[in-house]
Scaffold this motif. Structure first.
Motif, PDB file in Angstrom:
ATOM      1  N   ALA A 113       7.071 -15.565  -2.283  1.00 55.73           N
ATOM      2  CA  ALA A 113       8.506 -15.448  -2.575  1.00 55.73           C
ATOM      3  C   ALA A 113       9.126 -16.816  -2.846  1.00 55.73           C
ATOM      4  CB  ALA A 113       9.226 -14.748  -1.429  1.00 55.73           C
ATOM      5  N   ALA A 114       8.718 -17.808  -2.078  1.00 59.32           N
ATOM      6  CA  ALA A 114       9.269 -19.150  -2.262  1.00 59.32           C
ATOM      7  C   ALA A 114       8.899 -19.741  -3.620  1.00 59.32           C
ATOM      8  CB  ALA A 114       8.781 -20.071  -1.145  1.00 59.32           C
ATOM      9  N   HIS A 115       7.729 -19.408  -4.121  1.00 62.03           N
ATOM     10  CA  HIS A 115       7.264 -19.964  -5.395  1.00 62.03           C
ATOM     11  C   HIS A 115       7.603 -19.104  -6.612  1.00 62.03           C
ATOM     12  CE1 HIS A 115       4.732 -22.385  -2.687  1.00 62.03           C
ATOM     13  NE2 HIS A 115       4.781 -23.269  -3.667  1.00 62.03           N
ATOM     14  N   PHE A 116       7.640 -17.764  -6.420  1.00 69.07           N
ATOM     15  CA  PHE A 116       7.751 -16.868  -7.579  1.00 69.07           C
ATOM     16  C   PHE A 116       8.826 -15.791  -7.439  1.00 69.07           C
ATOM     17  CE2 PHE A 116       3.474 -18.582  -7.462  1.00 69.07           C
ATOM     18  CZ  PHE A 116       3.397 -19.158  -8.710  1.00 69.07           C
ATOM     19  N   GLY A 117       9.535 -15.782  -6.318  1.00 68.75           N
ATOM     20  CA  GLY A 117      10.628 -14.840  -6.133  1.00 68.75           C
ATOM     21  C   GLY A 117      10.248 -13.620  -5.311  1.00 68.75           C
ATOM     22  N   ALA A 118      11.284 -12.977  -4.790  1.00 70.41           N
ATOM     23  CA  ALA A 118      11.102 -11.824  -3.892  1.00 70.41           C
ATOM     24  C   ALA A 118      10.450 -10.640  -4.590  1.00 70.41           C
ATOM     25  CB  ALA A 118      12.444 -11.410  -3.297  1.00 70.41           C
ATOM     26  N   GLU A 119      10.768 -10.418  -5.866  1.00 64.82           N
ATOM     27  CA  GLU A 119      10.192  -9.268  -6.571  1.00 64.82           C
ATOM     28  C   GLU A 119       8.676  -9.403  -6.710  1.00 64.82           C
ATOM     29  OE1 GLU A 119      10.483  -6.811 -10.788  1.00 64.82           O
ATOM     30  OE2 GLU A 119      11.753  -8.556 -10.500  1.00 64.82           O
ATOM     31  N   VAL A 120       8.198 -10.564  -7.135  1.00 63.47           N
ATOM     32  CA  VAL A 120       6.754 -10.786  -7.249  1.00 63.47           C
ATOM     33  C   VAL A 120       6.108 -10.654  -5.879  1.00 63.47           C
ATOM     34  CG1 VAL A 120       4.965 -12.500  -7.763  1.00 63.47           C
ATOM     35  CG2 VAL A 120       6.889 -12.189  -9.342  1.00 63.47           C
ATOM     36  N   ALA A 121       6.718 -11.240  -4.857  1.00 63.42           N
ATOM     37  CA  ALA A 121       6.154 -11.164  -3.501  1.00 63.42           C
ATOM     38  C   ALA A 121       6.065  -9.720  -3.017  1.00 63.42           C
ATOM     39  CB  ALA A 121       6.999 -11.997  -2.539  1.00 63.42           C
ATOM     40  N   ALA A 122       7.074  -8.923  -3.316  1.00 61.38           N
ATOM     41  CA  ALA A 122       7.053  -7.510  -2.902  1.00 61.38           C
ATOM     42  C   ALA A 122       5.939  -6.739  -3.612  1.00 61.38           C
ATOM     43  CB  ALA A 122       8.409  -6.867  -3.176  1.00 61.38           C
ATOM     44  N   ILE A 123       5.736  -7.015  -4.891  1.00 61.00           N
ATOM     45  CA  ILE A 123       4.663  -6.341  -5.631  1.00 61.00           C
ATOM     46  C   ILE A 123       3.306  -6.727  -5.049  1.00 61.00           C
ATOM     47  CG2 ILE A 123       3.508  -6.128  -7.870  1.00 61.00           C
ATOM     48  CD1 ILE A 123       6.306  -6.677  -9.159  1.00 61.00           C
ATOM     49  N   VAL A 124       3.103  -8.013  -4.821  1.00 64.65           N
ATOM     50  CA  VAL A 124       1.827  -8.478  -4.263  1.00 64.65           C
ATOM     51  C   VAL A 124       1.605  -7.874  -2.876  1.00 64.65           C
ATOM     52  CG1 VAL A 124       0.514 -10.492  -3.483  1.00 64.65           C
ATOM     53  CG2 VAL A 124       1.781 -10.587  -5.645  1.00 64.65           C
ATOM     54  N   ALA A 125       2.634  -7.839  -2.054  1.00 70.96           N
ATOM     55  CA  ALA A 125       2.504  -7.259  -0.712  1.00 70.96           C
ATOM     56  C   ALA A 125       2.167  -5.773  -0.786  1.00 70.96           C
ATOM     57  CB  ALA A 125       3.780  -7.484   0.083  1.00 70.96           C
ATOM     58  N   ALA A 126       2.782  -5.063  -1.714  1.00 69.72           N
ATOM     59  CA  ALA A 126       2.502  -3.624  -1.840  1.00 69.72           C
ATOM     60  C   ALA A 126       1.064  -3.369  -2.253  1.00 69.72           C
ATOM     61  CB  ALA A 126       3.465  -2.982  -2.845  1.00 69.72           C
ATOM     62  N   THR A 127       0.493  -4.246  -3.080  1.00 74.37           N
ATOM     63  CA  THR A 127      -0.866  -4.036  -3.574  1.00 74.37           C
ATOM     64  C   THR A 127      -1.937  -4.590  -2.638  1.00 74.37           C
ATOM     65  OG1 THR A 127      -0.848  -6.064  -4.898  1.00 74.37           O
ATOM     66  CG2 THR A 127      -0.109  -4.032  -5.992  1.00 74.37           C
ATOM     67  N   SER A 128      -1.525  -5.229  -1.560  1.00 74.66           N
ATOM     68  CA  SER A 128      -2.462  -5.834  -0.613  1.00 74.66           C
ATOM     69  C   SER A 128      -2.755  -4.898   0.548  1.00 74.66           C
ATOM     70  CB  SER A 128      -1.865  -7.127  -0.047  1.00 74.66           C
ATOM     71  OG  SER A 128      -1.617  -8.049  -1.075  1.00 74.66           O
ATOM     72  N   PHE A 129      -4.031  -4.815   0.915  1.00 75.85           N
ATOM     73  CA  PHE A 129      -4.363  -3.952   2.052  1.00 75.85           C
ATOM     74  C   PHE A 129      -3.925  -4.579   3.359  1.00 75.85           C
ATOM     75  CE2 PHE A 129      -8.483  -6.230   1.407  1.00 75.85           C
ATOM     76  CZ  PHE A 129      -8.614  -6.816   2.655  1.00 75.85           C
ATOM     77  N   ASP A 130      -3.711  -3.729   4.328  1.00 70.38           N
ATOM     78  CA  ASP A 130      -3.298  -4.143   5.669  1.00 70.38           C
ATOM     79  C   ASP A 130      -4.559  -4.424   6.479  1.00 70.38           C
ATOM     80  OD1 ASP A 130      -2.417  -4.315   8.310  1.00 70.38           O
ATOM     81  OD2 ASP A 130      -1.047  -2.603   8.134  1.00 70.38           O
ATOM     82  N   ARG A 131      -4.768  -5.673   6.827  1.00 70.90           N
ATOM     83  CA  ARG A 131      -5.973  -6.076   7.577  1.00 70.90           C
ATOM     84  C   ARG A 131      -6.091  -5.376   8.933  1.00 70.90           C
ATOM     85  NH1 ARG A 131      -5.437 -12.504   6.457  1.00 70.90           N
ATOM     86  NH2 ARG A 131      -6.241 -12.472   4.339  1.00 70.90           N
ATOM     87  N   ALA A 132      -4.978  -4.925   9.481  1.00 67.57           N
ATOM     88  CA  ALA A 132      -5.002  -4.265  10.790  1.00 67.57           C
ATOM     89  C   ALA A 132      -5.610  -2.865  10.714  1.00 67.57           C
ATOM     90  CB  ALA A 132      -3.589  -4.182  11.367  1.00 67.57           C
ATOM     91  N   ILE A 133      -5.705  -2.290   9.523  1.00 70.76           N
ATOM     92  CA  ILE A 133      -6.289  -0.956   9.359  1.00 70.76           C
ATOM     93  C   ILE A 133      -7.779  -1.128   9.099  1.00 70.76           C
ATOM     94  CG2 ILE A 133      -6.288   1.165   7.991  1.00 70.76           C
ATOM     95  CD1 ILE A 133      -3.337   0.564   7.313  1.00 70.76           C
ATOM     96  N   GLU A 134      -8.589  -0.656  10.036  1.00 70.57           N
ATOM     97  CA  GLU A 134     -10.035  -0.865   9.934  1.00 70.57           C
ATOM     98  C   GLU A 134     -10.736   0.191   9.091  1.00 70.57           C
ATOM     99  OE1 GLU A 134     -11.951  -1.750  13.652  1.00 70.57           O
ATOM    100  OE2 GLU A 134     -10.228  -2.931  14.312  1.00 70.57           O
ATOM    101  N   ASP A 135     -10.272   1.429   9.137  1.00 70.53           N
ATOM    102  CA  ASP A 135     -10.914   2.505   8.392  1.00 70.53           C
ATOM    103  C   ASP A 135     -10.686   2.321   6.891  1.00 70.53           C
ATOM    104  OD1 ASP A 135     -12.177   5.317   8.364  1.00 70.53           O
ATOM    105  OD2 ASP A 135     -10.313   5.591   7.212  1.00 70.53           O
ATOM    106  N   TYR A 136     -11.776   2.318   6.133  1.00 72.51           N
ATOM    107  CA  TYR A 136     -11.704   2.056   4.687  1.00 72.51           C
ATOM    108  C   TYR A 136     -10.785   3.029   3.975  1.00 72.51           C
ATOM    109  CZ  TYR A 136     -13.189   1.439  -0.131  1.00 72.51           C
ATOM    110  OH  TYR A 136     -13.190   1.219  -1.481  1.00 72.51           O
ATOM    111  N   THR A 137     -10.945   4.320   4.206  1.00 74.66           N
ATOM    112  CA  THR A 137     -10.137   5.335   3.527  1.00 74.66           C
ATOM    113  C   THR A 137      -8.674   5.213   3.916  1.00 74.66           C
ATOM    114  OG1 THR A 137     -12.031   6.820   3.414  1.00 74.66           O
ATOM    115  CG2 THR A 137      -9.862   7.812   3.116  1.00 74.66           C
ATOM    116  N   GLU A 138      -8.412   5.047   5.189  1.00 69.04           N
ATOM    117  CA  GLU A 138      -7.035   4.899   5.647  1.00 69.04           C
ATOM    118  C   GLU A 138      -6.402   3.638   5.049  1.00 69.04           C
ATOM    119  OE1 GLU A 138      -4.676   4.218   9.838  1.00 69.04           O
ATOM    120  OE2 GLU A 138      -6.613   5.248   9.911  1.00 69.04           O
TER     121      GLU A 138
END
Length: 180
Positions: free
Chosen positions: A72-97
């Motif tokens: 967000a600091a380098h490319f703005g909140a919109e880009v950061a939100a898109i990247v965050a949405a497309t990134s998996f949550d490391r806390a979720i261990e089950d592949y399918t979930e």
């Protein structure tokens, strides 16, 4: 038509991608090359600058020490939100979930992250047959089918979605040939 400032901003994203992976990249796969292909695919299709930049940066949160706030600091909140949405949550261990959670966040946010995830999935799908187990290959095929279905309301009329559908048969055939 692109303008010089857009290209300058996109090039800045490529430099940020490479320097971020050099500083803290943690994936043994050639992620920089993959990320460049995803970003260039979106660029060549004529998508908006924020979508293209997010395409280049889509793996940073997953595979480096870069955070959503850094993006967000380098490319703005919109880009950061898109990247965050497309990134998996490391806390979720089950592949399918894990991938279902990522898809949920993409479709909840709408078309921009669905486009980035579609380009990401399309690029990755050409390697699914190389997965190291029959179970993982089956999971990847299911993941592709699930994303095709989930993305249809957002990008179903676009060539990118059609290419995902076309890749499905090839992916199934390639995985089946490995499993025989």
């Amino acid at each position: 038509m692109r303008d010089r400032q857009e290209d300058t901003d996109i090039e800045r994203a490529i430099v940020y991608l490479v320097t971020s992976f050099e500083a803290s990249g943690a994936n043994p796969k050639p992620v920089v090359l993959h990320s460049v292909r995803v970003g260039m695919d979106l660029y060549n299709r004529g998508y908006e600058k924020q979508i293209v930049i997010a395409g280049f940066l889509h793996d940073l949160i997953e595979d480096t020490d870069v955070t959503r706030d850094d993006i967000a600091a380098h490319f703005g909140a919109e880009v950061a939100a898109i990247v965050a949405a497309t990134s998996f949550d490391r806390a979720i261990e089950d592949y399918t979930e894990r991938y279902r959670d990522t898809f949920d966040r993409c479709v909840e946010m709408g078309r921009p992250p669905v486009l980035v995830k579609a380009a990401d999935t399309l690029d990755n799908s050409s390697y699914y047959h190389l997965a190291d187990s029959k179970e993982l290959r089956a999971n990847l095929v299911e993941k592709l089918a699930s994303f095709i279905d989930r993305s249809e309301p957002y990008i179903g009329e676009e060539r990118l979605h059609e290419e995902l559908q076309d890749s499905y048969a090839a992916v199934v055939a390639a995985c089946d040939s490995v499993d025989e």
